[in-house]
Design an enzyme around this catalytic site. Structure first.
Site, PDB file in Angstrom:
ATOM      1  CE  LYS A 190     -14.291  -1.971   1.125  1.00 33.05           C
ATOM      2  NZ  LYS A 190     -12.794  -1.803   2.146  1.00 33.05           N
ATOM      3  CE  LYS A 242      -4.569  -1.528   1.513  1.00 30.17           C
ATOM      4  NZ  LYS A 242      -6.063  -0.860   2.203  1.00 30.17           N
ATOM      5  CE  LYS A 285      -6.782  -6.625  -2.068  1.00 33.55           C
ATOM      6  NZ  LYS A 285      -7.728  -6.573  -1.244  1.00 33.55           N
TER       7      LYS A 285
HETATM    8  P1  ATP Z   1      -8.508  -1.368  -0.314  1.00 33.99           P
HETATM    9  O1  ATP Z   1      -9.311  -1.313  -1.168  1.00 33.99           O
HETATM   10  O2  ATP Z   1      -9.525  -0.245   0.679  1.00 33.99           O
HETATM   11  O3  ATP Z   1      -7.843  -1.921   0.316  1.00 33.99           O
HETATM   12  P2  ATP Z   1     -10.259  -4.543   0.012  1.00 33.99           P
HETATM   13  O4  ATP Z   1     -11.644  -3.783  -1.092  1.00 33.99           O
HETATM   14  O5  ATP Z   1      -9.023  -4.786  -0.276  1.00 33.99           O
HETATM   15  O6  ATP Z   1     -10.257  -2.903   0.644  1.00 33.99           O
HETATM   16  P3  ATP Z   1     -10.239  -4.750   3.019  1.00 33.99           P
HETATM   17  O7  ATP Z   1     -11.717  -3.962   3.437  1.00 33.99           O
HETATM   18  O8  ATP Z   1      -9.283  -4.430   3.242  1.00 33.99           O
HETATM   19  O9  ATP Z   1     -11.429  -4.858   1.471  1.00 33.99           O
HETATM   20  O10 ATP Z   1     -10.785  -5.909   2.741  1.00 33.99           O
HETATM   21  C1  ATP Z   1     -11.939  -6.572   3.224  1.00 33.99           C
HETATM   22  C2  ATP Z   1     -12.242  -8.512   3.560  1.00 33.99           C
HETATM   23  O11 ATP Z   1     -12.757  -9.077   2.155  1.00 33.99           O
HETATM   24  C3  ATP Z   1     -10.859  -9.460   4.124  1.00 33.99           C
HETATM   25  O12 ATP Z   1     -11.071 -10.156   4.988  1.00 33.99           O
HETATM   26  C4  ATP Z   1     -10.260  -9.024   2.392  1.00 33.99           C
HETATM   27  O13 ATP Z   1     -10.055 -10.675   2.803  1.00 33.99           O
HETATM   28  C5  ATP Z   1     -11.677  -9.185   1.876  1.00 33.99           C
HETATM   29  N1  ATP Z   1     -10.994  -9.301   0.095  1.00 33.99           N
HETATM   30  C6  ATP Z   1     -11.126  -8.216   0.141  1.00 33.99           C
HETATM   31  N2  ATP Z   1     -11.211  -8.169  -1.734  1.00 33.99           N
HETATM   32  C7  ATP Z   1     -11.361  -9.516  -1.845  1.00 33.99           C
HETATM   33  C8  ATP Z   1     -10.871  -9.560  -3.221  1.00 33.99           C
HETATM   34  N3  ATP Z   1     -10.826  -9.056  -4.495  1.00 33.99           N
HETATM   35  N4  ATP Z   1     -11.072 -11.039  -3.310  1.00 33.99           N
HETATM   36  C9  ATP Z   1     -11.164 -12.081  -1.749  1.00 33.99           C
HETATM   37  N5  ATP Z   1     -11.630 -11.509  -1.052  1.00 33.99           N
HETATM   38  C10 ATP Z   1     -11.247 -10.314  -0.607  1.00 33.99           C
END
Ligand code: ATP
Ligand code: LTN
Length: 340
Positions: A204, A119, A201
């Site tokens: 958000k 990050k 991946k």
């Molecule tokens: P950001 O982009 O703000 O870091 P994010 O979309 O990666 O956010 P998080 O809030 O970090 O989401 O993750 C929330 C939950 O969703 C965690 O348990 C994480 O492992 C899961 N998660 C996030 N993105 C994925 C994905 N692409 N596939 C499967 N699980 C996911």
């Protein structure tokens, strides 16, 4: 049977997407449906707004996203009669304990965290101390509630291992205070990848909105995003290491339709990408429809949503106050061993 205390959270840092649903929320709902409250089991799901501000969030949007995430938890199947839902920043015990952890975590442990490395590379000069300290706050979230299990995606495993190390270190330096939580990572809930760059991946905070299917996207937007999703060279619709884009699309199809990837591959033998993508879009739209309908109803009942979050905060605050008192006493903080 032994008592299970389940804790997890998602950052209100943007739109929840199908990766968050498949990787996290769906597992929570499954756990909830398997568990009874007979053995003193507890389910606690947090909206981790203090984690979200480790990168800048526009205040008005953040406030809105907090409510949106809360309503989406419920719309996706979290039952407030069975689980406690609350907003992290409404319970000051989290930041208090995070600070105490900051004071016992060796710097070297934090420097090893791969999420920070990834990050901060995207943040460059605007990387904050908060982003570096992120795992200490996550450890506080988990350890305040005597959590036994933490259901998360694979990307969070390292943070939970660190949480265990922090608990052990605190217990050794001061007195036995924390129990050690275990990660709960569903091997069959893979990482959902971006529709535009299938080697990274779905996230958000992805700058390219076309890569992410959000839970609240209208049907036409879902059709467009899936129609424009990148594919691999060749015509076959099958999974494989040489086909990251198709592997991802087939996984999404399987997760939302309940069919196996093998079955879907057979259904599309000899067919083109256009047919496959059209059907996939309809499968996703149909699966998200009841979630979107429930979400709209919940947002119309703002008093109902407030009550869920008030109850959650009261429950969480009551529980964490006891742990915080124990911690303050162990460390020797304040003039009194109680908070008042
Ligand atoms: P950001 O982009 O703000 O870091 P994010 O979309 O990666 O956010 P998080 O809030 O970090 O989401 O993750 C929330 C939950 O969703 C965690 O348990 C994480 O492992 C899961 N998660 C996030 N993105 C994925 C994905 N692409 N596939 C499967 N699980 C996911
Ligand atoms: N870092 C987590 C979000 C999170 C969390 C937690 C998850 C913050 N505190 C406590 C489980 C338990 C993420 O998914 N990015």
């Amino acid at each position: 049977m032994t008592q299970k205390i389940i804790f997890s959270g998602i950052q209100p840092s943007g739109n929840l997407h199908i990766g968050n649903y498949i990787g996290a929320i769906r597992q929570w709902v499954k756990l909830q449906d398997q568990m009874t409250d007979r053995d003193g089991n507890e389910l606690i799901f947090c909206i981790v707004d203090l984690h979200a501000i480790t990168v800048y969030q526009e205040p008005k949007i953040l406030r809105e996203k907090i409510k949106e995430v809360a309503a989406l938890y419920v719309a996706c199947g979290i039952d407030p009669q069975k689980a406690h839902i609350f907003v992290q920043s409404e319970n000051p015990d989290h930041s208090c304990l995070a600070w105490i952890f900051d004071c016992i975590i060796p710097l070297g442990w934090m420097k090893r965290m791969t999420q920070f490395k990834d990050k901060s590379a995207t943040q460059k000069d605007s990387t904050t101390v908060g982003l570096f300290n992120y795992p200490a706050l996550m450890a506080a979230d988990i350890l305040l509630y005597d959590t036994t299990h933490v259901p998360v995606g694979e990307d969070q495993r390292q943070h939970i291992e660190l949480t265990r190390d922090i608990a052990e270190r605190f217990n050794k330096i001061f007195s036995p205070t924390f129990s050690l939580p275990r990660p709960m990572i569903d091997k069959s809930a893979p990482r959902i990848m971006s529709l535009q760059s299938p080697r990274s991946k779905m996230s958000k905070s992805d700058k390219d909105p076309g890569g992410t299917v959000n839970l609240l996207d209208p049907p036409e937007e879902i059709r467009n995003k899936i129609r424009r999703a990148v594919t691999d060279s060749g015509k076959e619709i099958r999974v494989g290491a040489d086909k990251p884009a198709l592997t991802n699309l087939l996984t999404i199809y399987a997760k939302f339709s309940g069919k196996s990837v093998k079955e879907i591959e057979l259904m599309y033998q000899g067919k083109g990408y256009a047919d496959f993508k059209n059907d996939l879009a309809e499968v996703v739209i149909a699966a998200l429809k009841p979630i979107q309908q429930k979400y709209q109803a919940l947002r119309q009942d703002s008093a109902g949503l407030e009550k869920i979050l008030d109850d959650g905060r009261n429950f969480a605050g009551g529980k964490s106050a006891k742990k915080t008192k124990q911690v303050r006493t162990a460390v020797g903080l304040g003039r009194y061993t109680t908070r008042k």
